[in-house]
Design a protein around this motif. Sequence first.
Motif, PDB file in Angstrom:
ATOM      1  N   ILE A 221       0.853  -1.188   0.000  1.00 54.10           N
ATOM      2  CA  ILE A 221       0.000   0.000   0.000  1.00 54.10           C
ATOM      3  C   ILE A 221       0.887   1.235   0.000  1.00 54.10           C
ATOM      4  CG2 ILE A 221      -1.764   1.272   1.273  1.00 54.10           C
ATOM      5  CD1 ILE A 221      -2.686  -1.380   2.431  1.00 54.10           C
ATOM      6  N   PRO A 222       0.647   2.181  -0.894  1.00 52.08           N
ATOM      7  CA  PRO A 222       1.475   3.397  -0.918  1.00 52.08           C
ATOM      8  C   PRO A 222       1.361   4.167   0.388  1.00 52.08           C
ATOM      9  CG  PRO A 222       0.112   3.233  -2.900  1.00 52.08           C
ATOM     10  CD  PRO A 222      -0.377   2.185  -1.953  1.00 52.08           C
ATOM     11  N   GLU A 223       2.394   4.905   0.709  1.00 52.43           N
ATOM     12  CA  GLU A 223       2.365   5.744   1.900  1.00 52.43           C
ATOM     13  C   GLU A 223       1.304   6.837   1.731  1.00 52.43           C
ATOM     14  OE1 GLU A 223       3.952   5.428   4.712  1.00 52.43           O
ATOM     15  OE2 GLU A 223       5.121   3.666   4.107  1.00 52.43           O
ATOM     16  N   ALA A 224       0.666   7.176   2.832  1.00 47.97           N
ATOM     17  CA  ALA A 224      -0.363   8.221   2.789  1.00 47.97           C
ATOM     18  C   ALA A 224       0.223   9.552   2.327  1.00 47.97           C
ATOM     19  CB  ALA A 224      -0.998   8.379   4.174  1.00 47.97           C
ATOM     20  N   SER A 225       1.487   9.828   2.721  1.00 49.77           N
ATOM     21  CA  SER A 225       2.127  11.086   2.313  1.00 49.77           C
ATOM     22  C   SER A 225       2.331  11.132   0.800  1.00 49.77           C
ATOM     23  CB  SER A 225       3.471  11.248   3.026  1.00 49.77           C
ATOM     24  OG  SER A 225       4.330  10.153   2.734  1.00 49.77           O
ATOM     25  N   ASP A 226       2.678   9.973   0.191  1.00 50.34           N
ATOM     26  CA  ASP A 226       2.861   9.927  -1.260  1.00 50.34           C
ATOM     27  C   ASP A 226       1.539  10.155  -1.986  1.00 50.34           C
ATOM     28  OD1 ASP A 226       5.543   9.427  -0.886  1.00 50.34           O
ATOM     29  OD2 ASP A 226       5.329   7.247  -1.016  1.00 50.34           O
ATOM     30  N   LEU A 227       0.468   9.542  -1.469  1.00 49.84           N
ATOM     31  CA  LEU A 227      -0.845   9.733  -2.073  1.00 49.84           C
ATOM     32  C   LEU A 227      -1.313  11.182  -1.934  1.00 49.84           C
ATOM     33  CD1 LEU A 227      -2.641   6.488  -0.848  1.00 49.84           C
ATOM     34  CD2 LEU A 227      -1.853   6.976  -3.156  1.00 49.84           C
ATOM     35  N   HIS A 228      -1.071  11.756  -0.768  1.00 52.64           N
ATOM     36  CA  HIS A 228      -1.471  13.150  -0.538  1.00 52.64           C
ATOM     37  C   HIS A 228      -0.733  14.081  -1.489  1.00 52.64           C
ATOM     38  CE1 HIS A 228      -1.687  17.073   1.476  1.00 52.64           C
ATOM     39  NE2 HIS A 228      -2.838  16.632   1.973  1.00 52.64           N
ATOM     40  N   LYS A 229       0.559  13.822  -1.664  1.00 53.67           N
ATOM     41  CA  LYS A 229       1.361  14.654  -2.567  1.00 53.67           C
ATOM     42  C   LYS A 229       0.883  14.512  -4.012  1.00 53.67           C
ATOM     43  CE  LYS A 229       6.162  15.481  -3.959  1.00 53.67           C
ATOM     44  NZ  LYS A 229       7.570  15.036  -3.792  1.00 53.67           N
ATOM     45  N   MET A 230       0.522  13.275  -4.402  1.00 51.09           N
ATOM     46  CA  MET A 230       0.085  13.025  -5.774  1.00 51.09           C
ATOM     47  C   MET A 230      -1.287  13.643  -6.050  1.00 51.09           C
ATOM     48  SD  MET A 230      -0.555   9.352  -7.652  1.00 51.09           S
ATOM     49  CE  MET A 230      -2.047   9.018  -6.722  1.00 51.09           C
ATOM     50  N   ILE A 231      -2.179  13.580  -5.082  1.00 54.96           N
ATOM     51  CA  ILE A 231      -3.554  14.032  -5.311  1.00 54.96           C
ATOM     52  C   ILE A 231      -3.731  15.514  -5.006  1.00 54.96           C
ATOM     53  CG2 ILE A 231      -5.958  13.682  -4.613  1.00 54.96           C
ATOM     54  CD1 ILE A 231      -5.207  10.780  -3.964  1.00 54.96           C
ATOM     55  N   LEU A 232      -3.125  15.969  -3.913  1.00 54.51           N
ATOM     56  CA  LEU A 232      -3.340  17.345  -3.467  1.00 54.51           C
ATOM     57  C   LEU A 232      -2.088  18.209  -3.557  1.00 54.51           C
ATOM     58  CD1 LEU A 232      -5.457  16.552  -0.276  1.00 54.51           C
ATOM     59  CD2 LEU A 232      -6.305  17.376  -2.461  1.00 54.51           C
ATOM     60  N   GLY A 233      -1.036  17.669  -4.164  1.00 53.06           N
ATOM     61  CA  GLY A 233       0.221  18.407  -4.235  1.00 53.06           C
ATOM     62  C   GLY A 233       0.152  19.613  -5.153  1.00 53.06           C
ATOM     63  N   GLN A 234       1.199  20.406  -5.087  1.00 57.69           N
ATOM     64  CA  GLN A 234       1.279  21.593  -5.929  1.00 57.69           C
ATOM     65  C   GLN A 234       1.442  21.192  -7.388  1.00 57.69           C
ATOM     66  OE1 GLN A 234       0.991  24.836  -5.054  1.00 57.69           O
ATOM     67  NE2 GLN A 234       0.513  24.166  -2.973  1.00 57.69           N
ATOM     68  N   PRO A 235       0.762  21.892  -8.288  1.00 59.98           N
ATOM     69  CA  PRO A 235       0.921  21.562  -9.714  1.00 59.98           C
ATOM     70  C   PRO A 235       2.347  21.826 -10.188  1.00 59.98           C
ATOM     71  CG  PRO A 235      -0.301  23.612  -9.435  1.00 59.98           C
ATOM     72  CD  PRO A 235      -0.158  23.012  -8.070  1.00 59.98           C
ATOM     73  N   THR A 236       2.742  21.113 -11.212  1.00 66.60           N
ATOM     74  CA  THR A 236       4.085  21.264 -11.754  1.00 66.60           C
ATOM     75  C   THR A 236       4.267  22.666 -12.320  1.00 66.60           C
ATOM     76  OG1 THR A 236       4.024  18.920 -12.359  1.00 66.60           O
ATOM     77  CG2 THR A 236       5.777  20.255 -13.333  1.00 66.60           C
ATOM     78  N   THR A 237       5.397  23.269 -12.002  1.00 68.82           N
ATOM     79  CA  THR A 237       5.685  24.616 -12.491  1.00 68.82           C
ATOM     80  C   THR A 237       5.848  24.595 -14.007  1.00 68.82           C
ATOM     81  OG1 THR A 237       6.849  25.097 -10.427  1.00 68.82           O
ATOM     82  CG2 THR A 237       7.238  26.587 -12.274  1.00 68.82           C
ATOM     83  N   LEU A 238       5.214  25.556 -14.653  1.00 61.79           N
ATOM     84  CA  LEU A 238       5.338  25.651 -16.106  1.00 61.79           C
ATOM     85  C   LEU A 238       6.750  26.067 -16.482  1.00 61.79           C
ATOM     86  CD1 LEU A 238       2.019  27.409 -17.205  1.00 61.79           C
ATOM     87  CD2 LEU A 238       2.675  25.048 -17.616  1.00 61.79           C
ATOM     88  N   GLU A 239       7.321  25.378 -17.440  1.00 56.50           N
ATOM     89  CA  GLU A 239       8.656  25.705 -17.919  1.00 56.50           C
ATOM     90  C   GLU A 239       8.602  25.930 -19.424  1.00 56.50           C
ATOM     91  OE1 GLU A 239      11.414  22.704 -16.836  1.00 56.50           O
ATOM     92  OE2 GLU A 239      11.193  23.021 -14.674  1.00 56.50           O
ATOM     93  N   SER A 240       9.342  26.907 -19.864  1.00 56.99           N
ATOM     94  CA  SER A 240       9.365  27.225 -21.291  1.00 56.99           C
ATOM     95  C   SER A 240      10.030  26.105 -22.077  1.00 56.99           C
ATOM     96  CB  SER A 240      10.122  28.534 -21.521  1.00 56.99           C
ATOM     97  OG  SER A 240      10.295  28.779 -22.907  1.00 56.99           O
TER      98      SER A 240
END
Length: 745
Positions: A221-240
């Motif tokens: 079972i994945p760690e709760a912290s990993d799931l939280h980061k994947m679902i509610l984490g900050q979106p990836t910064t846009l890069e040119s």
Amino acid sequence: MYMYVCMYVLIVFSPRYQDALSAKKERATKAMASYGPKSKQFVNPKEEKNIWLSLVHMLNKKDKLPVVAFTFSRDRCSGNADSLSSLDLTTSEEKHVIHTYFQKSIQLLKGSDQSLPQVKWMREHLKRGVAVHHSGILPILKEVIELLFQKGLVRLLFATETFAMGVNMPARTVVFDAIMKHDGTRKRDLYPGEYVQMAGRAGRRGLDTNGTVIVLCKADIPEASDLHKMILGQPTTLESRFRLTYSMILNLMRVETLRVEDMMKRSFSEIDSARSEQDRKHNLETLLSRKQQLQTLDCQLCTSDIHQYYCSCAQLLSLREETQAVLLNKPQVLKVLSPGRVITIFTEKYKYNLAVVLQQNTRTAVKTFTVLILCNIEDESEQVAKHLNPFLSVEPYVPREDLFHPDSPVGHAVVDISGKLIVNISGEVIPVESSRIIEDYRRRQIPRFSDNPPSSSVSKAVQSLLRLVENHQAMTNLNPVKDLHVMDLDFVSSWKEMKELEKKMNNYSCVCCPNFKEHFENEKSKCEIQQQLSDLNFKLSESSLQFLPEYKHRVEVLKQLHFLNQKELVSLKGRVACEIHSYEVLLTELIFCNAFDDYSPEEIVALLSCMVFQQSKCSEPNLTEQLKKGKETILKVAADLVETENTCGLKTSVEEYQKEFKFGLVEVVYEWAKGKEFVDVIELTDVSEGLIVRCIQRLDELCRDVRKGAKVIGASFLGQKMVEASSCIKRDIVFAASLYTKSGM
């Protein structure tokens, strides 16, 4: 075998997650009681099959179909579908509709293409409501799957991540086979943006009130912290993703109304600069106004050389920082800085104050030293730490021998400093009781002990430092070269330059001026404003563009290869390159050196496949001698191009550039161009049918580009060859009509 499913509805996962943990713990307890402690990191094919069967039956029972199962491997997509051969999700009526539609669709194919192994394989799966969608599937089959999925006839779809990009194919349920993927460099968890893009397929607009997203937990079972980061984490910064290419440069140089610099300014890479442009212009006007308000010096002593004096002080500051950085990395210097060593420090608050080393602190990221500093009594009560930054402002030169003389009564402070603050290491060592001094000083920082007198250990150290200050003429400083044996050539050169500069500092006439300090501050303000003006003008100019150095290097390459003349006008060679959209310089060089003259159209198009095929790992092709010769020619011209780029300042690796050319489908394309059936050519490689079709389709575009380039220079012979090459690959299943353009499909 247990199956654990974590369901997330509106990203509320705590109850289901706890249920999964409890089930996992219960299973682990039973397994340990029966077989001992074991940690299972994978599941075998039989267990994998049971997981999918249990999951699909549960979803079907709860009316949660259709489902898209995102699987981050083409092979695993196909393998999962094959393992579910006993699964049937369609009625007899739906089977008839699927069969009729499938047969009608493949009527667009000719002859043996209708009997390709992948066509037969997909037909059998579709009848049962199961399908596979990834880049290795033939384009016409992917369209069949997409259209049947829209009609609700595909109940279980194994797809890679690309299915979630661009196509509007919502499902009632989305299943993640795993939350880790290999991105070509490393294996990592899904980014929040990737998860949301795929999970967003769950829930059909107008049909479902909500969607269901399931993460399969097969081995663990994945760690709760990993799931939280994947679902509610900050979106990836846009890069040119803006990149300068030779084709872009050449095409823009043919247009008078738009320059390459203008294109760079409009790119996303310069968005921060564009946002700050108005503020910088405002700051520029403010600085110009301040500069005009500064008084003009009217002093005979200062006017002549105060600017040179200021520049010398700034140079001394720079040399001091440079030499200190080198000294602090030398083990012999760190060995000398042991407890009891007398040093001189220079900070914003303490200028040439004497201090003694109490201990070295190596546990911190940056090495620091705990020292006892001799200072005025009023400085003891201040927040000393805030004054311990390196002094970066330019100040009038003070000889190193002019030590700070404290007022009576004498004060002291025990602080941690970085090595950058040490300007002199003396030859003096005094006896100190480091631990007692540190303990006593820290104790007196507590409010109720603040009035206690210093201990005898502190008093002895302070008195020893005071005697050295009073008799500073007899105190000598260690020479880094002679005494500490630091022999780095760059360091020795900088050290000697600093010493020579220090000797000249008292020769300036401005230091004799009675108003020297006031005049120096005026000159300092003027120079600082001028430096800020220079920085702002640079940032507002084209010279600050991120890609400008690369642009200049690429222009130099184009000049060296005669794509541009010395006036930067596009030559005939450059006009040919403008007609080509990928590997334009390389292909133009091949055209101008007549590299294709000795090859047939079939051989040319086969060799060109190395520029459109992208898969790195595949079976080795069996090439004819002529094709081997052509391969060597392409690689040699590529190596020559890289050498020219390196000469002009672009750092490119010959090996890395040559690796971009993948020759894995040369044999396949050659046999296809000679007229072989598709069913025969796919036997020559382990590359998926869909990737072969994609490669040949892109080849047709490349052939058109080369034909246009040949037309520019009047090479009708090569142009005719490219027409023949294009026509011999443009047939049958590779260029079958799209179902989306056929009415009634």
